[in-house]
Scaffold this motif. Structure first.
Motif, PDB file in Angstrom:
ATOM      1  N   GLU A 108       6.712   3.013   4.157  1.00  0.00           N
ATOM      2  CA  GLU A 108       6.057   2.009   4.852  1.00  0.00           C
ATOM      3  C   GLU A 108       5.728   2.241   6.355  1.00  0.00           C
ATOM      4  O   GLU A 108       4.746   2.135   6.763  1.00  0.00           O
ATOM      5  CB  GLU A 108       6.805   0.540   4.703  1.00  0.00           C
ATOM      6  CG  GLU A 108       5.861  -0.555   5.512  1.00  0.00           C
ATOM      7  CD  GLU A 108       6.706  -2.035   5.228  1.00  0.00           C
ATOM      8  OE1 GLU A 108       6.172  -2.823   5.701  1.00  0.00           O
ATOM      9  OE2 GLU A 108       7.690  -2.038   4.373  1.00  0.00           O
ATOM     10  N   ILE A 109       6.779   2.789   7.096  1.00  0.00           N
ATOM     11  CA  ILE A 109       6.455   3.277   8.121  1.00  0.00           C
ATOM     12  C   ILE A 109       5.302   4.254   8.613  1.00  0.00           C
ATOM     13  O   ILE A 109       4.773   4.252   9.480  1.00  0.00           O
ATOM     14  CB  ILE A 109       7.980   3.868   9.006  1.00  0.00           C
ATOM     15  CG1 ILE A 109       7.815   3.924  10.569  1.00  0.00           C
ATOM     16  CG2 ILE A 109       8.528   5.158   8.258  1.00  0.00           C
ATOM     17  CD1 ILE A 109       7.607   2.805  11.185  1.00  0.00           C
ATOM     18  N   THR A 110       5.261   5.269   7.428  1.00  0.00           N
ATOM     19  CA  THR A 110       4.177   6.099   7.606  1.00  0.00           C
ATOM     20  C   THR A 110       2.985   5.518   7.657  1.00  0.00           C
ATOM     21  O   THR A 110       1.919   5.597   8.412  1.00  0.00           O
ATOM     22  CB  THR A 110       4.425   7.068   6.405  1.00  0.00           C
ATOM     23  OG1 THR A 110       5.663   7.886   6.400  1.00  0.00           O
ATOM     24  CG2 THR A 110       3.201   8.258   6.500  1.00  0.00           C
ATOM     25  N   VAL A 111       2.625   4.421   6.774  1.00  0.00           N
ATOM     26  CA  VAL A 111       1.508   3.747   6.597  1.00  0.00           C
ATOM     27  C   VAL A 111       1.148   3.030   7.870  1.00  0.00           C
ATOM     28  O   VAL A 111       0.139   3.075   8.437  1.00  0.00           O
ATOM     29  CB  VAL A 111       1.665   3.022   5.315  1.00  0.00           C
ATOM     30  CG1 VAL A 111       0.304   2.119   5.399  1.00  0.00           C
ATOM     31  CG2 VAL A 111       1.467   3.637   3.886  1.00  0.00           C
ATOM     32  N   ASN A 112       2.285   2.612   8.500  1.00  0.00           N
ATOM     33  CA  ASN A 112       2.177   1.458   9.658  1.00  0.00           C
ATOM     34  C   ASN A 112       1.541   2.500  10.877  1.00  0.00           C
ATOM     35  O   ASN A 112       0.841   2.003  11.656  1.00  0.00           O
ATOM     36  CB  ASN A 112       3.446   0.791   9.987  1.00  0.00           C
ATOM     37  CG  ASN A 112       3.679  -0.313   9.176  1.00  0.00           C
ATOM     38  OD1 ASN A 112       2.685  -0.826   8.549  1.00  0.00           O
ATOM     39  ND2 ASN A 112       5.100  -0.788   9.003  1.00  0.00           N
ATOM     40  N   ILE A 113       2.181   3.704  10.979  1.00  0.00           N
ATOM     41  CA  ILE A 113       1.756   4.553  12.075  1.00  0.00           C
ATOM     42  C   ILE A 113       0.406   4.921  11.806  1.00  0.00           C
ATOM     43  O   ILE A 113      -0.197   5.053  12.705  1.00  0.00           O
ATOM     44  CB  ILE A 113       2.848   5.879  12.018  1.00  0.00           C
ATOM     45  CG1 ILE A 113       4.142   5.493  12.529  1.00  0.00           C
ATOM     46  CG2 ILE A 113       2.221   6.960  13.025  1.00  0.00           C
ATOM     47  CD1 ILE A 113       5.234   6.345  12.252  1.00  0.00           C
ATOM     48  N   HIS A 114      -0.152   5.406  10.741  1.00  0.00           N
ATOM     49  CA  HIS A 114      -1.470   5.771  10.433  1.00  0.00           C
ATOM     50  C   HIS A 114      -2.603   4.795  10.813  1.00  0.00           C
ATOM     51  O   HIS A 114      -3.652   4.969  11.333  1.00  0.00           O
ATOM     52  CB  HIS A 114      -1.565   6.372   9.321  1.00  0.00           C
ATOM     53  CG  HIS A 114      -1.018   7.597   8.958  1.00  0.00           C
ATOM     54  ND1 HIS A 114      -1.753   8.716   9.488  1.00  0.00           N
ATOM     55  CD2 HIS A 114      -0.044   8.338   8.160  1.00  0.00           C
ATOM     56  CE1 HIS A 114      -0.973   9.990   9.219  1.00  0.00           C
ATOM     57  NE2 HIS A 114       0.108   9.585   8.451  1.00  0.00           N
TER      58      HIS A 114
ATOM     59  N   MET B 101       0.713  -1.155  -0.022  1.00  0.00           N
ATOM     60  CA  MET B 101      -0.087  -0.069  -0.092  1.00  0.00           C
ATOM     61  C   MET B 101       0.917   1.176  -0.016  1.00  0.00           C
ATOM     62  O   MET B 101       0.508   2.304  -0.790  1.00  0.00           O
ATOM     63  CB  MET B 101      -0.903   0.026   1.237  1.00  0.00           C
ATOM     64  CG  MET B 101      -1.717   1.332   1.156  1.00  0.00           C
ATOM     65  SD  MET B 101      -2.664   1.520   2.759  1.00  0.00           S
ATOM     66  CE  MET B 101      -3.765   0.019   2.752  1.00  0.00           C
ATOM     67  N   ALA B 102       1.811   1.201   0.735  1.00  0.00           N
ATOM     68  CA  ALA B 102       2.768   2.476   0.916  1.00  0.00           C
ATOM     69  C   ALA B 102       3.413   2.786  -0.540  1.00  0.00           C
ATOM     70  O   ALA B 102       3.227   3.880  -0.987  1.00  0.00           O
ATOM     71  CB  ALA B 102       3.952   1.969   1.801  1.00  0.00           C
ATOM     72  N   TYR B 103       3.803   1.888  -1.089  1.00  0.00           N
ATOM     73  CA  TYR B 103       4.280   2.014  -2.667  1.00  0.00           C
ATOM     74  C   TYR B 103       3.326   2.876  -3.367  1.00  0.00           C
ATOM     75  O   TYR B 103       3.630   3.760  -4.281  1.00  0.00           O
ATOM     76  CB  TYR B 103       5.093   0.423  -3.229  1.00  0.00           C
ATOM     77  CG  TYR B 103       5.586   0.848  -4.548  1.00  0.00           C
ATOM     78  CD1 TYR B 103       6.642   1.321  -4.655  1.00  0.00           C
ATOM     79  CD2 TYR B 103       4.585   0.376  -5.678  1.00  0.00           C
ATOM     80  CE1 TYR B 103       7.475   1.307  -5.964  1.00  0.00           C
ATOM     81  CE2 TYR B 103       5.306   0.643  -6.990  1.00  0.00           C
ATOM     82  CZ  TYR B 103       6.503   1.035  -6.918  1.00  0.00           C
ATOM     83  OH  TYR B 103       7.054   1.383  -8.250  1.00  0.00           O
TER      84      TYR B 103
END
Length: 57
Positions: free
Chosen positions: A9-15, A1-3
Motif C-alpha cells: 500500500e505504501i508503494t501505491v501511496n507514494i506513486h 488497488m495495491a492488493y
C-alpha cells in the motif's frame, strides 16, 4: 488497488502522491478527473469515460 497489483500500500501511496504533485492535483478525485480528461483528448475515438474496477480475488 495495491492488493490487485501485488504491491504494498505504501508503494501505491507514494506513486499516487508523486503523480498528484507533478500534475498539480489536490486530491484523488481531481487526479482521476484529469486522467479521464487527458484520455479523452489523446484517444477521442476509444474513450468512453468508463472506469475499470479491480476486486481482490
Amino acid at each position: 488497488m495495491a492488493y490487485a497489483l501485488g504491491l504494498r500500500e505504501i508503494t501505491v501511496n507514494i506513486h499516487q502522491s508523486n503523480a498528484m504533485r507533478k500534475l498539480g492535483t489536490r486530491n484523488i478525485t481531481e487526479l482521476i478527473r484529469l486522467s479521464e480528461t487527458l484520455k479523452r483528448i489523446t484517444h477521442p475515438k476509444t474513450s468512453r469515460g468508463t472506469f475499470v474496477t479491480m476486486a481482490p480475488t
